[in-house]
Design an enzyme around this catalytic site. Sequence first.
Site, PDB file in Angstrom:
ATOM      1  N   VAL A   9      18.212 -76.291  -1.875  1.00  0.00           N
ATOM      2  CA  VAL A   9      18.076 -75.012  -1.160  1.00  0.00           C
ATOM      3  C   VAL A   9      18.894 -73.964  -1.887  1.00  0.00           C
ATOM      4  O   VAL A   9      19.992 -74.226  -2.343  1.00  0.00           O
ATOM      5  CB  VAL A   9      18.586 -75.038   0.306  1.00  0.00           C
ATOM      6  CG1 VAL A   9      17.608 -75.700   1.221  1.00  0.00           C
ATOM      7  CG2 VAL A   9      19.956 -75.660   0.399  1.00  0.00           C
ATOM      8  N   SER A  10      18.304 -72.806  -2.040  1.00  0.00           N
ATOM      9  CA  SER A  10      19.120 -71.656  -2.377  1.00  0.00           C
ATOM     10  C   SER A  10      19.333 -71.024  -1.019  1.00  0.00           C
ATOM     11  O   SER A  10      18.629 -71.341  -0.083  1.00  0.00           O
ATOM     12  CB  SER A  10      18.371 -70.711  -3.315  1.00  0.00           C
ATOM     13  OG  SER A  10      17.192 -70.290  -2.706  1.00  0.00           O
ATOM     14  N   THR A  11      20.271 -70.147  -0.865  1.00  0.00           N
ATOM     15  CA  THR A  11      20.567 -69.639   0.478  1.00  0.00           C
ATOM     16  C   THR A  11      19.349 -69.078   1.190  1.00  0.00           C
ATOM     17  O   THR A  11      19.192 -69.266   2.378  1.00  0.00           O
ATOM     18  CB  THR A  11      21.665 -68.560   0.437  1.00  0.00           C
ATOM     19  OG1 THR A  11      21.674 -68.026  -0.857  1.00  0.00           O
ATOM     20  CG2 THR A  11      22.977 -69.152   0.812  1.00  0.00           C
ATOM     21  N   ILE A  12      18.481 -68.385   0.440  1.00  0.00           N
ATOM     22  CA  ILE A  12      17.352 -67.767   1.123  1.00  0.00           C
ATOM     23  C   ILE A  12      16.416 -68.769   1.748  1.00  0.00           C
ATOM     24  O   ILE A  12      15.853 -68.507   2.791  1.00  0.00           O
ATOM     25  CB  ILE A  12      16.437 -66.936   0.202  1.00  0.00           C
ATOM     26  CG1 ILE A  12      16.135 -67.668  -1.056  1.00  0.00           C
ATOM     27  CG2 ILE A  12      16.870 -65.558   0.059  1.00  0.00           C
ATOM     28  CD1 ILE A  12      14.748 -67.336  -1.525  1.00  0.00           C
ATOM     29  N   ASP A  13      16.209 -69.881   1.085  1.00  0.00           N
ATOM     30  CA  ASP A  13      15.224 -70.835   1.597  1.00  0.00           C
ATOM     31  C   ASP A  13      15.533 -71.202   3.032  1.00  0.00           C
ATOM     32  O   ASP A  13      14.654 -71.273   3.873  1.00  0.00           O
ATOM     33  CB  ASP A  13      15.217 -72.097   0.738  1.00  0.00           C
ATOM     34  CG  ASP A  13      14.672 -71.767  -0.638  1.00  0.00           C
ATOM     35  OD1 ASP A  13      15.148 -72.357  -1.597  1.00  0.00           O
ATOM     36  OD2 ASP A  13      13.793 -70.897  -0.722  1.00  0.00           O
TER      37      ASP A  13
END
Length: 477
Positions: A9-13
Amino acid sequence: MLVGCYLRVSTIDQAEEGYSIEQQKDKLKQYCSVKDWNVYKFYVDAGFSGSNINRPAMQELIEDVNNNKIGTILVYKLDRLSRSQKDTLYLIEDVFNKHKVSFVSLNENFDTSTAFGKASIGILATFAQLEREQIKERMQMGKMGRAKTGKAMNWWNPAFGYIYNRETYDIDQFKADIVKRIYKDYLSGTSINKIAENLNSEGHLGKDRQWSFRTVRMILANSDYTGNVKYHGKIYAGQHTPIIDQKAFETTQKELKIRQQEAYSKNNNPRPFQSKYILSGLLECKYCSCNLALVQYRPRKDGTHLSVYKCPSTMRKKMFTQRQLSNCISKTQERQMLEEYVIKEISKLQANTDKIELMSSSKVVDVDAYEIELEKIEKSLKKLVNIYVDTDSLTIDIFNEKKEALLSQKNAINKKIQSIKKKQPELSIKDAKKVLRGINGNITRASYDTKYKIVRKLIKKIIVGNEESTIKWAFEL
Ligand SMILES: [Zn+2]
């Protein structure tokens, strides 16, 4: 068969696409149990973007593949593996296939152990890349659209004098007047440094930090003040009210160029310095606190001028008075004698710089550390904005949240710096010594120009009495 499950995960996901690490894990577990596969390990990269493969868990996965520890790699969605076509192909073909490891992506129902899966690799990877580029393009179109409709482009950091409000800027009247004054003073011939100096002498007007050459110059060159917005070097008509009219702004831009060239040729072709007197503006009457005025007499027979400093309260004309006219007892002081006295005092300090410590009662507090921290935060802010504009990895909400966090840090540090500076003299002991050591030889033999500069660095003001004058040093409180 042993399966390596890769999750990212990147934060946005987490916020946007709604699949957290836990959600991904659940789905992969379910799939493995349906297929009766054994999970060797969950490789988890949390908070990493898919734009490259420099991620710790990814590197671990590659190593385990190279050591033949797993037979299959499972991801929830193809873009978890990578967002770049090049990297996806590299991983599948050069890493996984090379070790006969098959690769399965749940969401796309994609399996490299099948013939169809193999054929799909290139296509899917292409789509992953395409999708990313479209988002980027949309973002840029968005910015361009903002510019074309004249919306605020620097909403996170409006020009001094403006406040961001509903897609455009409102005028902050107090600050806008300062902007007007800066343009006016500049066009009437005042130097940028002098403008900054004047604003600072009035208590760094409008700002929580000192005005500098840079901050004043930025204001003089900012086309936002004409009511326009700028994007990628192009100017668009804005929705906000101008503070400076177009003509004055254009004249200012020409003047900036001219003066820059002048400064350049001056530096390369030094002319003798001819300006004010060493003590101009620094002298204060001991008895009535007025600023002493210079009175010049006609040249003597030998060609020299006699000039004296006088307390304006002793003069008949009202023009100099700051306070009420009073019969001040202050006597006239000869300019040259006062200058000699001050220079002699500096030369005494020069001979014994350690005296400064005794004279300065303040403790040494290092503001530098805070200033460095402040710079870091400003860099982070810029970076954040760039990330927001140039990539699709931040939503506006997260952007705002991060921006707010940085701004509040910035505020806190600024306050800290202000409170330290209030308790600190203008000039630190360290800097005072630096100034003194920087003088080439004894100051009594320095040029008038050098004396002028040194006096201004070291001295706040001089209280002039009839028998005795007192120097208020910049390194004293
Ligand atoms: Zn006086």
